[in-house]
Scaffold this motif. Structure first.
Motif, mmCIF file in Angstrom:
data_model
loop_
_atom_site.group_PDB
_atom_site.id
_atom_site.type_symbol
_atom_site.label_atom_id
_atom_site.label_comp_id
_atom_site.label_asym_id
_atom_site.label_seq_id
_atom_site.Cartn_x
_atom_site.Cartn_y
_atom_site.Cartn_z
ATOM 1 N N UNK A 119 0.857 -1.179 0.000
ATOM 2 C CA UNK A 119 0.000 0.000 0.000
ATOM 3 C C UNK A 119 0.893 1.229 0.000
ATOM 4 N N UNK A 120 0.724 2.081 -0.993
ATOM 5 C CA UNK A 120 1.557 3.278 -1.113
ATOM 6 C C UNK A 120 0.901 4.460 -0.415
ATOM 7 N N UNK A 121 1.715 5.463 -0.135
ATOM 8 C CA UNK A 121 1.225 6.687 0.497
ATOM 9 C C UNK A 121 1.668 7.886 -0.346
ATOM 10 N N UNK A 122 1.487 9.084 0.204
ATOM 11 C CA UNK A 122 1.938 10.289 -0.478
ATOM 12 C C UNK A 122 0.926 10.822 -1.463
ATOM 13 N N UNK A 123 1.426 11.384 -2.546
ATOM 14 C CA UNK A 123 0.589 11.998 -3.573
ATOM 15 C C UNK A 123 -0.418 11.006 -4.131
ATOM 16 N N UNK A 124 -1.676 11.407 -4.223
ATOM 17 C CA UNK A 124 -2.700 10.528 -4.787
ATOM 18 C C UNK A 124 -2.730 10.681 -6.293
ATOM 19 N N UNK A 125 -2.548 9.574 -7.010
ATOM 20 C CA UNK A 125 -2.553 9.578 -8.467
ATOM 21 C C UNK A 125 -3.932 9.178 -8.981
ATOM 22 N N UNK A 126 -4.353 9.796 -10.069
ATOM 23 C CA UNK A 126 -5.601 9.393 -10.708
ATOM 24 C C UNK A 126 -5.406 8.049 -11.389
ATOM 25 N N UNK A 127 -6.388 7.177 -11.282
ATOM 26 C CA UNK A 127 -6.304 5.864 -11.922
ATOM 27 C C UNK A 127 -6.024 6.031 -13.411
#
Length: 459
Positions: free
Chosen positions: A261-269
């Motif tokens: 599970x990654x964190x930080x900046x949320x990327x658009x799918x």
């Protein structure tokens, strides 16, 4: 008269020479494409396939195949160049040798290509599903770059079938990993997910279980031999929900899938992007995609804590976001070739932007978009412990053993020569006993390695 004849011969020779030079140095002007393959072999970035029309009808494939030099060619990365004048090169005897007739069409899924072989100088081409008319399994072709030779390869085990929009990874042992794209049927077994593991040295292939099917995803080999899979879409090209938040590591040694599970900046799918490993081996660089709602082109995943962030970048970057392209790390550059702006658009071509984009990734604190390619090898002052240049420790065993044996032999020979010289020179002097050494005719104790290393004795 004789001088005139010689002059004519000289002129003809010069013209012939000029024609040869022009032919050798002639640059191609390849057509626009997407969903192609780009494989680096030494100083050549080979481009294969792809298509430039939203209509994948068989007749379009026939038209593509009328120009073999536009199907398979390479970018010469042994020289400096500017992206406004790209050194595209044709492959020698390509028209006669390229086996287009037995390579899958883009309309039915295309082929997947990756490096392999003993010396990593061969390109393996994996076809798509078995032929519907003959029900026969498709062949695997290989191209030997140094010798310019095509061959058909027979793999034992499960016949490998490449999928459209796959990101193939070749590990340090010549094994390629192909995560399935669309659902497929092979060997009488229907699967909706799976991972082909094909040994390009021993020509053997097996199917391993995988937790999901994907297409248009990111796949990158890490320095420790694991493969990281990121994002992608389903069989309808719909991006997987939270595909950047929940990613997967595949451990070939233990045949294990590890979710992260990654964190930080949320990327658009997204789907249709590319990922490469940073030069220090501790980050993943993601470029592009087909989601035009996200204006950002670049993201970085820190592999020490699995945190996404937007890197600092300068220079004039691409005006439009690209997807369905290819990305390779060549020297200090992330080299991006072709691609689309959205699924069907090619806006960058209309605006005169180059088919090749260059991102200088040599400085992790700031990347630079540039139009100039410099082939000068990177000078690395220190090698991080997780550097891309390092292979798993098990692969270095034979090298270490060989070097150790060679060093021991060298020391033995040198010692023999030294002893012979000392005995010859001191044949009429005192003979040392074990544990002692002679210096100026006197017997003294032989110092230990510790004492010698600390400078306590100077013999």
């Amino acid at each position: 008269m004789k001088n005139l004849k010689n002059s004519k011969l000289f002129s003809i020779s010069i013209l012939c020479l000029l024609q040869i030079i022009i032919k050798v140095n002639a640059q191609l002007s390849p057509s626009y494409r997407k969903l192609h393959s780009a494989v680096l072999v030494e100083k050549k970035l080979y481009i294969f396939g792809g298509f430039n029309s939203p209509n994948l009808a068989p007749e379009n494939e026939v038209n593509y195949n009328k120009s073999p030099d536009d199907r398979f060619f390479y970018l010469d990365v042994s020289i400096s160049f500017d992206t406004s004048n790209l050194p595209w090169r044709s492959v020698s005897n390509n028209v006669d040798n390229l086996p287009l007739g037995s390579l899958s069409s883009v309309a039915t899924g295309g082929v997947a290509a990756s490096i392999g072989g003993v010396n990593n100088d061969m390109i393996f081409f994996f076809n798509n599903e078995r032929d519907n008319a003959t029900k026969s399994d498709p062949p695997v072709h290989s191209y030997n770059s140094p010798n310019n030779v095509w061959n058909t390869q027979i793999f034992s085990g499960n016949n490998p079938i490449g999928r459209n929009q796959m990101r193939i990874v070749t590990d340090y042992n010549g094994k390629v990993y192909l995560l399935t794209g669309f659902d497929f049927t092979i060997q009488g077994v229907t699967r909706s997910s799976g991972l082909f593991v094909c040994d390009t040295i021993n020509l053997d292939c097996v199917i391993k279980d995988a937790p999901f099917p994907r297409l248009g995803y990111g796949a990158t080999l890490l320095p420790n031999g694991m493969i990281i899979y990121i994002g992608g879409g389903d069989r309808n090209y719909v991006p997987i929900r939270d595909g950047f938040r929940l990613i997967y590591l595949y451990d070939p040694a233990n045949v294990e899938w590890i979710p992260k599970v990654t964190t930080g900046k949320k990327l658009s799918d997204d789907v249709g992007f590319t990922t490469v490993l940073g030069l220090n081996g501790d980050r993943i660089i993601l470029y592009g995609g087909n989601n035009n709602n996200d204006d950002n082109n670049l993201y970085v995943l820190n592999l020490t804590n699995y945190e996404w962030f937007v890197p600092k970048v300068r220079g004039k970057g691409p005006q439009y976001k690209r997807g369905e392209h290819c990305a390779n790390v060549i020297g200090k550059y992330m080299v991006i070739t072709f691609g689309s702006n959205g699924v069907l658009d090619a806006k960058y071509k209309e605006d005169g932007e180059s088919d090749v984009l260059l991102l200088d990734i040599s400085d992790d604190s700031e990347y630079v978009w540039t139009t100039s390619f410099d082939p000068t090898p990177l000078k690395i002052n220190s090698t991080p412990s997780n550097s891309l240049s390092l292979k798993p420790a098990t692969n270095n065993t034979s090298i270490i053993v060989g070097l150790t044996i060679g060093l021991i032999l060298f020391i033995c020979i040198l010692s023999g020569i030294t002893i012979f010289y000392i005995r010859y020179k001191n044949s009429n002097k005192a003979i040392p006993t074990p544990g002692n050494v002679v210096k100026d005719g006197d017997i003294i104790t032989i110092p230990s390695d510790y004492e010698l290393s600390h400078g306590k004795y100077r013999i």
